[in-house]
Motif scaffolding. Sequence first.
Motif, PDB file in Angstrom:
ATOM      1  N   ALA A  17      38.597  32.449  53.040  1.00  0.00           N
ATOM      2  CA  ALA A  17      38.649  31.001  53.260  1.00  0.00           C
ATOM      3  C   ALA A  17      40.046  30.558  53.267  1.00  0.00           C
ATOM      4  O   ALA A  17      40.832  31.164  52.634  1.00  0.00           O
ATOM      5  N   PRO A  18      40.412  29.215  53.590  1.00  0.00           N
ATOM      6  CA  PRO A  18      41.744  28.768  53.522  1.00  0.00           C
ATOM      7  C   PRO A  18      42.160  28.674  51.950  1.00  0.00           C
ATOM      8  O   PRO A  18      41.253  28.428  51.248  1.00  0.00           O
ATOM      9  N   ALA A  19      43.514  28.904  51.920  1.00  0.00           N
ATOM     10  CA  ALA A  19      43.930  28.797  50.517  1.00  0.00           C
ATOM     11  C   ALA A  19      43.586  27.613  49.734  1.00  0.00           C
ATOM     12  O   ALA A  19      43.424  26.434  50.443  1.00  0.00           O
ATOM     13  N   GLY A  20      43.036  27.712  48.622  1.00  0.00           N
ATOM     14  CA  GLY A  20      42.541  26.644  47.812  1.00  0.00           C
ATOM     15  C   GLY A  20      40.967  26.055  47.890  1.00  0.00           C
ATOM     16  O   GLY A  20      40.430  25.671  47.270  1.00  0.00           O
ATOM     17  N   SER A  21      40.602  27.048  48.752  1.00  0.00           N
ATOM     18  CA  SER A  21      39.254  27.002  49.149  1.00  0.00           C
ATOM     19  C   SER A  21      38.477  28.350  48.942  1.00  0.00           C
ATOM     20  O   SER A  21      37.197  28.605  49.238  1.00  0.00           O
ATOM     21  N   ASP A  22      39.280  29.451  48.837  1.00  0.00           N
ATOM     22  CA  ASP A  22      38.675  30.716  48.895  1.00  0.00           C
ATOM     23  C   ASP A  22      38.298  31.216  47.543  1.00  0.00           C
ATOM     24  O   ASP A  22      38.748  31.689  46.532  1.00  0.00           O
ATOM     25  N   ILE A  23      36.482  31.112  47.661  1.00  0.00           N
ATOM     26  CA  ILE A  23      36.069  31.652  46.177  1.00  0.00           C
ATOM     27  C   ILE A  23      36.088  33.148  45.856  1.00  0.00           C
ATOM     28  O   ILE A  23      36.246  33.479  44.923  1.00  0.00           O
ATOM     29  N   VAL A  24      36.496  33.948  46.791  1.00  0.00           N
ATOM     30  CA  VAL A  24      36.810  35.263  46.728  1.00  0.00           C
ATOM     31  C   VAL A  24      37.861  35.541  45.926  1.00  0.00           C
ATOM     32  O   VAL A  24      38.242  35.899  44.890  1.00  0.00           O
ATOM     33  N   CYS A  25      39.041  34.848  46.408  1.00  0.00           N
ATOM     34  CA  CYS A  25      40.274  34.995  45.741  1.00  0.00           C
ATOM     35  C   CYS A  25      40.348  34.198  44.248  1.00  0.00           C
ATOM     36  O   CYS A  25      40.872  34.897  43.309  1.00  0.00           O
ATOM     37  N   ALA A  26      39.574  33.217  44.258  1.00  0.00           N
ATOM     38  CA  ALA A  26      39.440  32.660  43.019  1.00  0.00           C
ATOM     39  C   ALA A  26      38.794  33.369  42.135  1.00  0.00           C
ATOM     40  O   ALA A  26      39.151  33.440  40.842  1.00  0.00           O
ATOM     41  N   GLY A  27      37.634  34.047  42.448  1.00  0.00           N
ATOM     42  CA  GLY A  27      36.876  35.009  41.503  1.00  0.00           C
ATOM     43  C   GLY A  27      37.617  36.166  40.915  1.00  0.00           C
ATOM     44  O   GLY A  27      37.792  36.483  39.731  1.00  0.00           O
ATOM     45  N   VAL A  28      38.426  36.810  41.919  1.00  0.00           N
ATOM     46  CA  VAL A  28      39.466  37.684  41.521  1.00  0.00           C
ATOM     47  C   VAL A  28      40.620  37.437  40.564  1.00  0.00           C
ATOM     48  O   VAL A  28      41.019  37.981  39.579  1.00  0.00           O
ATOM     49  N   THR A  29      41.206  36.218  40.966  1.00  0.00           N
ATOM     50  CA  THR A  29      42.263  35.598  39.946  1.00  0.00           C
ATOM     51  C   THR A  29      41.438  35.216  38.647  1.00  0.00           C
ATOM     52  O   THR A  29      42.138  35.663  37.670  1.00  0.00           O
ATOM     53  N   ALA A  30      40.444  34.578  38.711  1.00  0.00           N
ATOM     54  CA  ALA A  30      39.743  34.350  37.204  1.00  0.00           C
ATOM     55  C   ALA A  30      39.463  35.582  36.415  1.00  0.00           C
ATOM     56  O   ALA A  30      39.950  35.651  35.087  1.00  0.00           O
ATOM     57  N   LEU A  31      38.958  36.583  37.068  1.00  0.00           N
ATOM     58  CA  LEU A  31      38.746  37.773  36.356  1.00  0.00           C
ATOM     59  C   LEU A  31      40.187  38.505  35.814  1.00  0.00           C
ATOM     60  O   LEU A  31      40.172  38.983  34.668  1.00  0.00           O
ATOM     61  N   THR A  32      41.110  38.365  36.773  1.00  0.00           N
ATOM     62  CA  THR A  32      42.309  38.966  36.325  1.00  0.00           C
ATOM     63  C   THR A  32      43.081  38.256  35.323  1.00  0.00           C
ATOM     64  O   THR A  32      43.542  38.857  34.417  1.00  0.00           O
TER      65      THR A  32
END
Length: 92
Positions: A17-32
């Motif tokens: 999804a667009p930056a700021g709304s990308d739940i996949v990126c947010a999940g990977v970032t949170a785990l990292t």
Amino acid sequence: MGVRKDGIMISGHAGYAPAGSDIVCAGVTALTQGLVRSIEGLTDDRIETDIESGMTSIQYGDLSEKGKLLIDSFFIGICMIAEEFPDYVRII
């Protein structure tokens, strides 16, 4: 995401999804970020990190049992995301 014996490299953006709304990126970032803070706060292990937009490098040598457990837990979470969103997360 690249995995080596002595470190982890995460690069790129998921593109789900667009930056700021990308739940996949947010999940990977949170785990990292959770992994880095957990190793730093819960173990005596030394790690080197380089965190930039779209790229994170975590380097480690000999890890304690706690450190290994944290890495294993991180991979369980990342694998769950990769299974749910295989077109957006690749582990090599």
